[in-house]
Design an enzyme around this catalytic site. Structure first.
Site: not given
Length: 270
Positions: A92, A94, A132, A8
């Site tokens: 790592g 995001g 998330d 995402k």
């Protein structure tokens, strides 16, 4: 059974306040991107987890896929399975790759064992695994609030837009990123901005609150963002707490040679 957990991007990310439970209150728009890992779950005599592709930090026993299995097993009589994860999405970054793996493990197990869990029930389990994770229960853009687990459908279509994602070798821990961010009340919320603003105005209106402090610590990341704008992106941003930067374009671009020694992916948004 095989599935392809996507990653995402965050379209804007407001860090609103720190909560009593230690998490932060945020607002963001999650958008799914078809850069995927490969996840396979098969019947087995014993529970096993194996992986290939990119290395995954930590011990296999702590992997989120196994934690997802154990979470469902605490409520259902699950037989043992063999889980294999081929890791392609960088860690790592995001990009939510680990959260996606956990969510798709829940989705596959729900199907394999005919558990009959609906989307909201699956989201409740997913929220226990990561902030998330719940987003990845449906393959569509969502506005995330709370710590990211409170979701509402976003009125947004980026079909046929082109995306480039660049991940430098810099690693940023989420804890490090939150330490540097300044929580500021936003007059215009992301849900309203996404619904009403033109794509061209995003550059000046849609902000990731992590960027200011991360760019100070790692100027290379800001250089990547500037370069994506320089090559025609109508919007570029760091995803989540970094260190991946993405650019969204109206036309396909080939920029790999401009980012040597970095992880690079490009594709079409759905």
């Amino acid at each position: 059974m095989i599935s392809f957990p996507p990653c995402k991007i965050n379209l804007g990310l407001n860090v609103i306040s720190k909560r009593p439970d230690g998490y932060h209150e945020i607002e963001t728009c999650f958008y799914p991107v078809p850069w995927t890992d490969i996840l396979e779950i098969l019947p087995s005599d014993v529970l096993t987890f194996t992986n290939s592709g990119n290395s995954i930090p930590g011990k296999n026993d702590d992997n989120l896929c196994l934690r997802a299995y154990q979470l469902l097993k605490s409520d259902f009589n699950l037989a043992p399975v063999k889980i294999h994860l081929h890791k392609i999405i960088p860690t790592g970054a995001g990009l939510g790759g680990g959260s996606s793996n956990a969510a798709f493990t829940l989705r596959l197990l729900n199907t394999i064992f005919n558990l009959g869990l609906n989307v909201n029930q699956l989201r409740t389990y997913a929220a226990q695994l990561g902030s998330d994770c719940a987003f990845f229960m449906e393959d569509k853009p969502m506005i995330g609030s709370g710590r990211g687990e409170v979701l509402r459908e976003a009125k947004l279509k980026l079909e046929e837009k082109f995306i480039v994602i660049v991940k430098p070798t810099v690693h940023i821990s989420t804890e490090e990123a939150y330490r540097g961010v300044k929580s500021v009340f936003k007059i215009v919320d992301i849900k309203d901005l996404i619904a009403r603003a033109t794509f061209e105005s995003w550059k000046n209106l849609l902000v990731n609150d992590f960027e200011e402090s991360v760019f100070e610590m790692h100027p290379l990341i800001q250089e990547i963002k500037n370069k994506l704008y320089g090559h025609g992106a109508f919007y570029a941003s760091m995803s989540g707490s970094g260190s991946a930067i993405y650019g969204i374009f109206d036309e396909p671009v080939k920029l790999k040679d401009h980012f040597p020694a970095m992880t690079y992916w490009s594709g079409v948004l759905n």
